[in-house]
Design a protein around this motif. Structure first.
Motif, mmCIF file in Angstrom:
data_model
loop_
_atom_site.group_PDB
_atom_site.id
_atom_site.type_symbol
_atom_site.label_atom_id
_atom_site.label_comp_id
_atom_site.label_asym_id
_atom_site.label_seq_id
_atom_site.Cartn_x
_atom_site.Cartn_y
_atom_site.Cartn_z
ATOM 1 N N PHE A 7 7.305 -19.733 2.504
ATOM 2 C CA PHE A 7 6.451 -18.831 1.739
ATOM 3 C C PHE A 7 6.366 -17.530 2.513
ATOM 4 O O PHE A 7 5.902 -17.497 3.655
ATOM 5 C CB PHE A 7 5.064 -19.440 1.564
ATOM 6 N N ASN A 8 6.832 -16.431 1.885
ATOM 7 C CA ASN A 8 7.033 -15.195 2.641
ATOM 8 C C ASN A 8 6.481 -13.979 1.903
ATOM 9 O O ASN A 8 6.614 -13.870 0.677
ATOM 10 C CB ASN A 8 8.537 -14.965 2.860
ATOM 11 N N ILE A 21 6.908 -12.985 -1.934
ATOM 12 C CA ILE A 21 5.876 -12.170 -2.566
ATOM 13 C C ILE A 21 6.024 -10.731 -2.095
ATOM 14 O O ILE A 21 6.229 -10.479 -0.900
ATOM 15 C CB ILE A 21 4.459 -12.671 -2.194
ATOM 16 N N ASP A 22 5.918 -9.797 -3.038
ATOM 17 C CA ASP A 22 6.023 -8.389 -2.677
ATOM 18 C C ASP A 22 4.813 -7.974 -1.839
ATOM 19 O O ASP A 22 3.671 -8.047 -2.298
ATOM 20 C CB ASP A 22 6.105 -7.531 -3.944
ATOM 21 N N ALA A 23 5.068 -7.526 -0.623
ATOM 22 C CA ALA A 23 3.994 -7.143 0.294
ATOM 23 C C ALA A 23 3.607 -5.682 0.181
ATOM 24 O O ALA A 23 2.716 -5.219 0.908
ATOM 25 C CB ALA A 23 4.414 -7.437 1.738
ATOM 26 N N LYS A 24 4.271 -4.914 -0.692
ATOM 27 C CA LYS A 24 3.966 -3.489 -0.872
ATOM 28 C C LYS A 24 4.080 -2.752 0.464
ATOM 29 O O LYS A 24 4.872 -3.096 1.314
ATOM 30 C CB LYS A 24 2.589 -3.301 -1.509
ATOM 31 N N ASP A 25 3.241 -1.752 0.653
ATOM 32 C CA ASP A 25 3.407 -0.883 1.827
ATOM 33 C C ASP A 25 2.174 -0.769 2.710
ATOM 34 O O ASP A 25 2.169 -0.023 3.669
ATOM 35 C CB ASP A 25 3.805 0.532 1.376
ATOM 36 N N THR A 26 1.103 -1.475 2.375
ATOM 37 C CA THR A 26 -0.130 -1.314 3.139
ATOM 38 C C THR A 26 -0.350 -2.494 4.065
ATOM 39 O O THR A 26 0.305 -3.512 3.973
ATOM 40 C CB THR A 26 -1.332 -1.171 2.189
ATOM 41 N N GLU A 38 14.774 -20.068 -5.600
ATOM 42 C CA GLU A 38 14.084 -18.936 -4.988
ATOM 43 C C GLU A 38 13.186 -18.286 -6.034
ATOM 44 O O GLU A 38 13.650 -17.940 -7.118
ATOM 45 C CB GLU A 38 15.108 -17.936 -4.449
ATOM 46 N N ILE A 39 11.916 -18.106 -5.696
ATOM 47 C CA ILE A 39 10.934 -17.598 -6.655
ATOM 48 C C ILE A 39 10.359 -16.295 -6.108
ATOM 49 O O ILE A 39 9.719 -16.273 -5.057
ATOM 50 C CB ILE A 39 9.819 -18.631 -6.889
ATOM 51 N N TYR A 40 10.601 -15.212 -6.828
ATOM 52 C CA TYR A 40 10.167 -13.878 -6.424
ATOM 53 C C TYR A 40 9.000 -13.455 -7.320
ATOM 54 O O TYR A 40 9.084 -13.539 -8.550
ATOM 55 C CB TYR A 40 11.325 -12.890 -6.548
ATOM 56 N N VAL A 96 -5.128 -11.894 -2.506
ATOM 57 C CA VAL A 96 -5.164 -12.973 -3.501
ATOM 58 C C VAL A 96 -4.673 -14.278 -2.897
ATOM 59 O O VAL A 96 -5.325 -15.322 -2.995
ATOM 60 C CB VAL A 96 -4.304 -12.599 -4.732
ATOM 61 N N TRP A 97 -3.522 -14.223 -2.252
ATOM 62 C CA TRP A 97 -2.943 -15.451 -1.729
ATOM 63 C C TRP A 97 -3.682 -15.999 -0.516
ATOM 64 O O TRP A 97 -3.617 -17.192 -0.228
ATOM 65 C CB TRP A 97 -1.462 -15.238 -1.420
#
Length: 333
Positions: A240-241, A171-176, A2-4, A184-185
């Protein structure tokens, strides 16, 4: 495995004072992830910082060191991509952006499918109009991603080959609604989907799980057992999430690592908090664990790698002293 992945910093060219931004990737053995996350929840409960998500910027040297110690015990890997805004003029990054955008479609011809050509032209246009910080973050992410694919299979095949059978990316999706990471992705993923990469392998270890999931034929070198080809499309499309860190412990931990690493390079973290970062990273043949990048328009290789002799360079050298070996002792003998 698992890759964060998370980033820290604004990636803006500053043209003067050194200031690091980074993208961090934490690779967790899948078999140990549940135990690691349970231990982290128990650890953070001792910090008296309240319920819910803990952000890295709230932690001191002691808490960061404890987090690193927990991850080290469970063979977690850390990869870091570093961009120093102080080493870049805006014209440097803009020139490099122009060069890279032009390369996207440079090798396309009549033999390529029209849908692929259209997709690549769209990527070229998106790259050319990216803001400079967003472009710098994208290049840093590409460099980081290449290191993950190059080093993680080689590391874990020696320790638990089954981990190579499934790569989960979070991947951290933050809050927006549309985050920097997602922008980027959105450019990187279509490019990666059409690529295969060659991996250097270690003879005598079990790559069958990796081959079954992601391997492709390597026509140019079919008999060399030390080289394999990996389909990035297969590797990325299955799991991929984008997730919100508030509900994901793995993202909370990598946020601590990304934020702490940047603070260490930017004179905001003392030795007690920064010294053990290297213990999560692989020492490369040149003795380094992290190599910052610098972008120039002409001439340029992708990307030029430098080692600063400033404060950042000194901190990175200190971290490298604690770096772990890629090879097990039995292999290196």
């Amino acid at each position: 495995m698992e890759i964060y992945i998370d980033e820290s910093g604004n990636f803006a060219p500053r043209e003067s004072t050194p200031w690091a931004s980074c993208v961090a990737a934490m690779t967790v053995p899948s078999k140990k992830s549940e135990l690691i996350f349970e231990e982290f929840i128990a650890l953070k409960s001792k910090w008296n910082l309240g319920e819910g998500e803990i952000k890295g910027h709230r932690l001191g040297e002691g808490e960061i060191s404890q987090t690193i110690g927990l991850l080290k015990r469970h063979d977690v890997l850390l990869h870091i991509g570093v961009f120093d805004g102080g080493s870049h003029k805006k014209s440097d990054v803009a020139g490099f952006r122009e060069v890279q955008a032009a390369k996207v479609c440079a090798n396309l011809g009549p033999e390529h499918h029209p849908d692929l050509v259209e997709e690549m032209k769209d990527i070229e246009a998106q790259t050319a109009r990216m803001s400079l910080p967003l472009f710098a973050q994208m290049i840093t992410t590409v460099k980081l991603f290449n290191k993950i694919i190059e080093e993680s299979p080689m590391y874990f095949v020696q320790r638990d080959p089954e981990e190579l059978g499934h790569f989960k990316f979070v991947i951290d999706a933050k809050d927006t609604s549309l985050t920097t990471s997602e922008r980027v992705w959105s450019v990187l993923l279509p490019m990666f989907m059409h690529r295969s990469v060659e991996l250097v392998c270690i003879e005598g270890f079990d790559y069958s799980h990796f081959d079954a999931a992601y391997g492709v034929e390597l026509a140019d070198n079919p008999v060399d057992s030390t080289v394999k080809a990996c389909s990035l499309g297969k590797l990325l499309k299955d799991d991929f999430n984008f997730k919100n860190s508030e509900s994901d412990i793995g993202l909370q931990i990598v946020d601590i690592l990304a934020n702490g690493f940047c603070r260490a390079l930017n004179r905001q973290l003392k030795q007690d908090g920064r010294g053990e970062f290297g213990a999560l990273m692989i020492n490369r043949r040149d003795g380094s664990t992290v190599q910052p990048i610098i972008l120039r328009a002409n001439p340029v290789e992708f990307p030029i790698i430098v080692r600063s002799q400033n404060y950042q360079g000194w901190v990175l050298q200190q971290m490298s002293r604690n770096g772990r070996s890629m090879l097990l002792e039995a292999v290196s003998e």
